[in-house]
Design an enzyme around this catalytic site. Structure first.
Site, PDB file in Angstrom:
ATOM      1  N   TYR A  93       1.398 -12.423  -7.087  1.00  0.00           N
ATOM      2  CA  TYR A  93       1.778 -11.035  -7.313  1.00  0.00           C
ATOM      3  C   TYR A  93       2.043 -10.222  -6.051  1.00  0.00           C
ATOM      4  O   TYR A  93       3.041  -9.516  -5.959  1.00  0.00           O
ATOM      5  CB  TYR A  93       0.677 -10.342  -8.136  1.00  0.00           C
ATOM      6  N   ASN A 136      -6.372  -5.316   7.429  1.00  0.00           N
ATOM      7  CA  ASN A 136      -6.092  -5.691   6.048  1.00  0.00           C
ATOM      8  C   ASN A 136      -7.173  -6.648   5.600  1.00  0.00           C
ATOM      9  O   ASN A 136      -7.349  -7.717   6.200  1.00  0.00           O
ATOM     10  CB  ASN A 136      -4.715  -6.368   5.949  1.00  0.00           C
ATOM     11  N   GLY A 137      -7.903  -6.280   4.555  1.00  0.00           N
ATOM     12  CA  GLY A 137      -8.967  -7.143   4.061  1.00  0.00           C
ATOM     13  C   GLY A 137     -10.162  -6.335   3.608  1.00  0.00           C
ATOM     14  O   GLY A 137     -10.075  -5.128   3.379  1.00  0.00           O
ATOM     15  N   GLY A 172       0.826  -1.199   0.000  1.00  0.00           N
ATOM     16  CA  GLY A 172       0.000   0.000   0.000  1.00  0.00           C
ATOM     17  C   GLY A 172       0.856   1.244   0.000  1.00  0.00           C
ATOM     18  O   GLY A 172       1.722   1.398   0.864  1.00  0.00           O
TER      19      GLY A 172
END
Length: 527
Positions: free
Chosen positions: A320, A178-179, A103
């Protein structure tokens, strides 16, 4: 409340406890029944908002250009939690640097010192948000941090930058998440009907409201009660006056690991690469559905959300998102990507002079492809690591300007050659088309695109910025039609069944096959 399962991190024999036996549970685990009475001093909250980052935009720097400059999936968020080190905020700062790839739009740190929660948040990279003077404000041995790419809520709104800190009747709590919650709208609508007022557009704020409204005692049971109502993907860290809590959703969509420094401090981070930077030794993953509580004396307790689910970890962490030097979900990212490339070479060989990669995420798979194909690996594309998130384009437009800012072909390497180009994925197809054109303009005789993942056809609801299906090029075109569209001499993807053979059943493949592990369901409310 539903029953909860409690297990020690030092035993493999968990025991099940229902809410009816909570009185004995409180005694044996030394939890205060009333969280408010446990506060030795009144809690205070201080916030320092940093907004030094000022994007320079003109009419040429549009949203379309932003998409073109990086036609990739976005890396959700990264979280950090540290307890037991006198330099917790500085270690948190370093760990956030290691997680910067997850991020780049905002960052924040919250610390606890003498019953005061101090927060510094801001837009931009970690190095843009924090400096020496700001870190000097963040005292204490307990800290949480967050780097953000928005999956819910506008990324440009400063108040959406985490960690969030909220005050409720029993004190203060900080959270980094996070999510993505698939039932966010349902939860928010319900809470607003009950009188809740929201300050942000982030789904994380819903979690704080649910904690405040929960009737459970003590604080840890408020978290468990809240987790029984939220649905979707969440790896979270919380802080209170004297506790650090790490939580992972029952499906284990997003990674979260626990490490320990030589001085005994506990460190929770999204990826193991952050543990390496702060000299913390990897201990284990936070298990799917687990809640870990670190107390002031650095003792830990472990709880299990019920019911248990089959793990469905995000496979794109290995394709990725994560760094190659991380171990995610117990598997080396480097080894997984290299194997993807090797399989791709076996399944889809091409007559070529050598193999190149679309840097950086395609490099390891390209190494695997080259090794299996018996070809050399060359650096045919150079990536600039100094391009900011915004840019000013000349008045007279330059073709493929956005891609050229980041990627430059090495003419001396590729001129007159047949090349295989390995990339991790194709989302909208705009970047792939421009890369093929750049290579051919630089003199490549043939360009064969190889993609180290299956065709991306479905959106993600669990914290990955995958557009709706209409914007996914592989949902609209066949592989041959896509090959023609991007101008490649050949195009091939890693077959889904081969990916599943490598990774196994414990992963979510919904963006490839449309089979979603969890969708929003009605919730029973007790308040």
């Amino acid at each position: 409340m539903a029953g909860i399962q409690i297990f020690s991190c030092f035993t493999e024999k968990p025991h099940v406890l229902s809410s009816h036996s909570f009185s004995s549970f409180t005694k044996s685990h030394h939890f205060p029944v009333n969280f408010k009475t446990h506060l030795s001093k009144p809690l205070k909250f201080q916030s320092s908002i940093s907004c030094d980052y000022k994007p320079t935009l003109n009419s040429a720097s549009s949203d379309s250009n932003s998409n073109e400059i990086d036609d990739k999936l976005r890396e959700e968020c990264g979280v950090v939690g540290i307890y037991g080190d006198p330099e917790a905020s500085r270690l948190c700062y370093l760990a956030l640097h290691a997680l910067q790839h997850r991020g780049q739009e905002g960052a924040g740190i919250v610390t606890v010192h003498e019953n005061i929660l101090k927060s510094v948040t801001g837009l931009g990279l970690v190095s843009e948000v924090f400096n020496e003077s700001k870190l000097d404000q963040l005292h204490g041995n307990l800290s949480i941090g967050h780097v953000r790419y928005s999956t819910s809520g506008s990324s440009s709104v400063l108040k959406n930058i985490q960690p969030f800190v909220a005050s409720y009747r029993f004190g203060l709590v900080g959270i980094a998440h996070n999510g993505n919650l698939v039932n966010y709208n349902l939860l928010r609508n319900f809470l607003e009907e009950k009188g809740s007022i929201f300050n942000t557009t982030s789904d994380t704020e819903v979690i704080l409201h649910l904690i405040a409204k929960s009737k459970a005692r003590p604080f840890i049971l408020r978290i468990i009660d809240t987790c029984e109502k939220i649905q979707g993907a969440y790896s979270m860290v919380f802080i209170t006056e004297d506790k650090l809590v790490a939580v992972r959703d029952p499906y284990g969509f997003r990674p979260l690991v626990m490490g320990r420094r030589s001085n005994g401090a506990y460190v929770f981070v999204s990826e193991t690469c952050a543990l390496d930077l702060v000299d913390a030794t990897f201990e284990r993953e936070v298990y799917p559905g687990e809640v870990i509580v670190v107390e002031k004396d650095l003792s830990i307790q472990s709880f299990c959300l019920m019911p248990r689910r089959d793990r469905k970890a995000c496979v794109f962490e290995h394709i990725y998102f994560s760094l190659p030097n991380s171990v995610v979900f117990g598997l080396s990212v480097y080894q997984a990507r290299r194997e993807f490339g090797e399989i791709l070479a076996m399944e889809s060989p091409a007559e070529c002079d050598f193999v190149i990669a679309v840097p950086d995420s395609g490099v390891v798979a390209a190494l695997g492809y080259a090794s299996e194909a018996g070809k050399s690996f060359e650096q045919g594309l150079i990536r600039s690591h100094y391009v900011g998130r915004t840019f000013i384009e000349p008045t007279q437009g330059i073709r493929d300007f956005a891609v050229k800012l980041k990627l430059a072909p090495v003419k001396a390497v590729i001129e007159g050659k047949k090349v295989v180009v390995v990339d991790d994925s194709i989302v909208r197809g705009t970047t792939s088309k421009k890369i093929v054109r750049l290579l051919k303009e630089a003199g490549a005789k043939e360009v064969h695109m190889r993609i180290a993942s299956p065709t991306l056809k479905y959106p993600c609801y669990y914290g990955v910025d995958i557009p709706d299906s209409s914007k996914l090029i592989s949902n609209q075109l066949s592989v041959e039609e896509l090959r023609v569209s991007i101008g490649a001499d050949s195009l091939a993807f890693l077959p889904l069944e081969k990916l599943k053979n490598v990774m196994g059943d414990g992963y979510c493949y919904a963006c490839f096959d449309g089979k979603y592990p969890v969708l929003p369901q009605p919730i029973e409310w007790d308040y």
